[in-house]
Design a protein around this motif. Sequence first.
Motif, PDB file in Angstrom:
ATOM      1  N   ALA A 165       0.842  -1.196   0.000  1.00  0.00           N
ATOM      2  CA  ALA A 165       0.000   0.000   0.000  1.00  0.00           C
ATOM      3  C   ALA A 165       0.876   1.244   0.000  1.00  0.00           C
ATOM      4  O   ALA A 165       1.672   1.451   0.905  1.00  0.00           O
ATOM      5  CB  ALA A 165      -0.940  -0.007   1.188  1.00  0.00           C
ATOM      6  N   ASP A 215      -7.378   0.880   0.433  1.00  0.00           N
ATOM      7  CA  ASP A 215      -7.505  -0.448   1.025  1.00  0.00           C
ATOM      8  C   ASP A 215      -6.822  -1.502   0.151  1.00  0.00           C
ATOM      9  O   ASP A 215      -6.277  -2.472   0.659  1.00  0.00           O
ATOM     10  CB  ASP A 215      -8.983  -0.810   1.215  1.00  0.00           C
ATOM     11  CG  ASP A 215      -9.663   0.122   2.195  1.00  0.00           C
ATOM     12  OD1 ASP A 215      -9.093   0.349   3.283  1.00  0.00           O
ATOM     13  OD2 ASP A 215     -10.746   0.631   1.872  1.00  0.00           O
ATOM     14  N   GLU A 216      -6.886  -1.310  -1.163  1.00  0.00           N
ATOM     15  CA  GLU A 216      -6.236  -2.220  -2.106  1.00  0.00           C
ATOM     16  C   GLU A 216      -5.627  -1.403  -3.234  1.00  0.00           C
ATOM     17  O   GLU A 216      -6.142  -0.365  -3.621  1.00  0.00           O
ATOM     18  CB  GLU A 216      -7.248  -3.201  -2.702  1.00  0.00           C
ATOM     19  CG  GLU A 216      -7.894  -4.116  -1.680  1.00  0.00           C
ATOM     20  CD  GLU A 216      -8.918  -5.019  -2.320  1.00  0.00           C
ATOM     21  OE1 GLU A 216      -8.688  -6.235  -2.348  1.00  0.00           O
ATOM     22  OE2 GLU A 216      -9.942  -4.494  -2.810  1.00  0.00           O
ATOM     23  N   ARG A 255      -8.361   1.181  -4.625  1.00  0.00           N
ATOM     24  CA  ARG A 255      -9.729   0.962  -4.146  1.00  0.00           C
ATOM     25  C   ARG A 255      -9.822   1.289  -2.662  1.00  0.00           C
ATOM     26  O   ARG A 255      -9.021   0.834  -1.854  1.00  0.00           O
ATOM     27  CB  ARG A 255     -10.117  -0.493  -4.380  1.00  0.00           C
ATOM     28  CG  ARG A 255     -11.532  -0.813  -3.963  1.00  0.00           C
ATOM     29  CD  ARG A 255     -11.892  -2.276  -4.246  1.00  0.00           C
ATOM     30  NE  ARG A 255     -11.886  -2.515  -5.678  1.00  0.00           N
ATOM     31  CZ  ARG A 255     -11.538  -3.675  -6.237  1.00  0.00           C
ATOM     32  NH1 ARG A 255     -11.169  -4.686  -5.493  1.00  0.00           N
ATOM     33  NH2 ARG A 255     -11.565  -3.818  -7.538  1.00  0.00           N
ATOM     34  N   TRP A 256     -10.820   2.116  -2.324  1.00  0.00           N
ATOM     35  CA  TRP A 256     -11.160   2.422  -0.942  1.00  0.00           C
ATOM     36  C   TRP A 256     -12.562   1.886  -0.693  1.00  0.00           C
ATOM     37  O   TRP A 256     -13.437   2.018  -1.547  1.00  0.00           O
ATOM     38  CB  TRP A 256     -11.180   3.929  -0.695  1.00  0.00           C
ATOM     39  CG  TRP A 256      -9.855   4.604  -0.754  1.00  0.00           C
ATOM     40  CD1 TRP A 256      -9.061   4.926   0.313  1.00  0.00           C
ATOM     41  CD2 TRP A 256      -9.169   5.102  -1.903  1.00  0.00           C
ATOM     42  NE1 TRP A 256      -7.932   5.579  -0.107  1.00  0.00           N
ATOM     43  CE2 TRP A 256      -7.974   5.689  -1.476  1.00  0.00           C
ATOM     44  CE3 TRP A 256      -9.447   5.087  -3.271  1.00  0.00           C
ATOM     45  CZ2 TRP A 256      -7.066   6.270  -2.343  1.00  0.00           C
ATOM     46  CZ3 TRP A 256      -8.538   5.657  -4.144  1.00  0.00           C
ATOM     47  CH2 TRP A 256      -7.368   6.242  -3.671  1.00  0.00           C
ATOM     48  N   THR A 281     -15.718   1.981   2.183  1.00  0.00           N
ATOM     49  CA  THR A 281     -16.283   2.526   3.414  1.00  0.00           C
ATOM     50  C   THR A 281     -17.631   1.857   3.640  1.00  0.00           C
ATOM     51  O   THR A 281     -18.167   1.230   2.720  1.00  0.00           O
ATOM     52  CB  THR A 281     -16.484   4.054   3.319  1.00  0.00           C
ATOM     53  OG1 THR A 281     -17.520   4.320   2.379  1.00  0.00           O
ATOM     54  CG2 THR A 281     -15.217   4.770   2.895  1.00  0.00           C
TER      55      THR A 281
END
Length: 84
Positions: free
Chosen positions: A14, A42-43, A55-56, A58
């Motif tokens: 990350a 996140d990815e 990619r996030w 929530t």
Amino acid sequence: MLLPTVPLIRPRSAVEPSIATPFGPLTFATTIGNTVLPPLPDELFELPGARTLARWVTPGAGVEMLMTPYDAELGTRADASHAG
């Protein structure tokens, strides 16, 4: 999910997605409602053609950002074709 049929290379370490510019790195920041996305996704996937997908996720939304290399030659040819 962006580009579900494109093979994704497993997430790399990350790192904060950024694009190098003559003025320094251009980074991404966004807020969804009252939620500020963290700088690290996140990815982070590598796609064919030196593209990157960040990619996030929530509770209320998912955000995907596709970064692709800029080809200055393409811009030059497109500009020349519109010259009068």
